[in-house]
Design an enzyme around this catalytic site. Structure first.
Site, PDB file in Angstrom:
ATOM      1  N   CYS A   1      -1.450  -7.614   9.491  1.00 46.87           N
ATOM      2  CA  CYS A   1      -0.103  -7.389   9.985  1.00 46.87           C
ATOM      3  C   CYS A   1       0.032  -7.679  11.483  1.00 46.87           C
ATOM      4  O   CYS A   1       1.135  -7.665  12.015  1.00 46.87           O
ATOM      5  CB  CYS A   1       0.369  -5.986   9.667  1.00 46.87           C
ATOM      6  N   HIS A   2      -1.068  -7.980  12.136  1.00 45.49           N
ATOM      7  CA  HIS A   2      -0.962  -8.367  13.550  1.00 45.49           C
ATOM      8  C   HIS A   2      -0.331  -9.747  13.661  1.00 45.49           C
ATOM      9  O   HIS A   2       0.090 -10.146  14.729  1.00 45.49           O
ATOM     10  CB  HIS A   2      -2.351  -8.381  14.187  1.00 45.49           C
TER      11      HIS A   2
ATOM     12  N   TYR B   1       9.204 -10.577  11.084  1.00 47.38           N
ATOM     13  CA  TYR B   1       9.704  -9.557  10.161  1.00 47.38           C
ATOM     14  C   TYR B   1      10.867 -10.152   9.388  1.00 47.38           C
ATOM     15  O   TYR B   1      11.021  -9.946   8.198  1.00 47.38           O
ATOM     16  CB  TYR B   1      10.167  -8.323  10.942  1.00 47.38           C
TER      17      TYR B   1
ATOM     18  N   ASN C   1       1.024   0.727   5.946  1.00 49.02           N
ATOM     19  CA  ASN C   1      -0.232   0.138   5.523  1.00 49.02           C
ATOM     20  C   ASN C   1      -1.378   0.551   6.442  1.00 49.02           C
ATOM     21  O   ASN C   1      -2.482   0.778   6.010  1.00 49.02           O
ATOM     22  CB  ASN C   1      -0.104  -1.380   5.538  1.00 49.02           C
TER      23      ASN C   1
ATOM     24  N   GLU D   1      -7.674 -14.976  17.393  1.00 51.00           N
ATOM     25  CA  GLU D   1      -7.300 -16.044  16.467  1.00 51.00           C
ATOM     26  C   GLU D   1      -6.747 -17.227  17.232  1.00 51.00           C
ATOM     27  O   GLU D   1      -6.015 -18.057  16.708  1.00 51.00           O
ATOM     28  CB  GLU D   1      -6.262 -15.519  15.460  1.00 51.00           C
TER      29      GLU D   1
END
Length: 109
Positions: free
Chosen positions: A59-60, A22, A44, A86
DNA sequence: CCCTTGACCAAAC
DNA sequence: GGTTTGGCCAAGG
């Protein structure tokens, strides 16, 4: 473009298999509104996670600056699961090899 | 305007 | 490791 849109745009730039914080996003926007960044991502709501859609905001891939997970609309567990997809490992609530996984936006000032 | 709310940060116990 | 504390700032009421 409002603050939120800028946050989302930057978020989209995070490559697969990488994470950012962030704080890093705030830095790229030249502000200290760390919390506001989180709020933007919350709004979002993943833009319906229709994968491969360009509206998708990953956003993860945004975590806290100490390498811990941070929040997620669907819960931390879901976030961790997606990260694992991922190939990003999470151990004891923290990103494994955080420094190497960290993605930095270019404009170090 | 002022006040409150945060998917935060960093330092300090 | 954990919690508290003060600070940050966009957005919404």
């Amino acid at each position: 473009m409002g603050f939120n849109d800028q946050v989302w745009e930057l978020c989209k730039k995070i490559p697969f298999g990488k994470v950012t914080t962030y704080k890093e996003i705030a830095r790229a926007l030249d502000t200290k509104a760390y919390q506001a960044v989180g709020q933007a991502l919350k709004k979002n709501l993943y833009g319906i996670w229709s994968c491969n859609d360009e509206r998708m905001v990953p956003c993860h891939r945004v975590v806290k600056s100490d390498g811990s997970i941070g929040g997620f609309a669907l819960g931390q567990k879901a976030k961790i699961m997606i990260l694992k997809e991922e190939n990003i490992e999470v151990k004891d609530g923290k990103i494994v090899d955080f420094e190497k996984r960290m993605f930095r936006f270019k404009n170090q000032s």
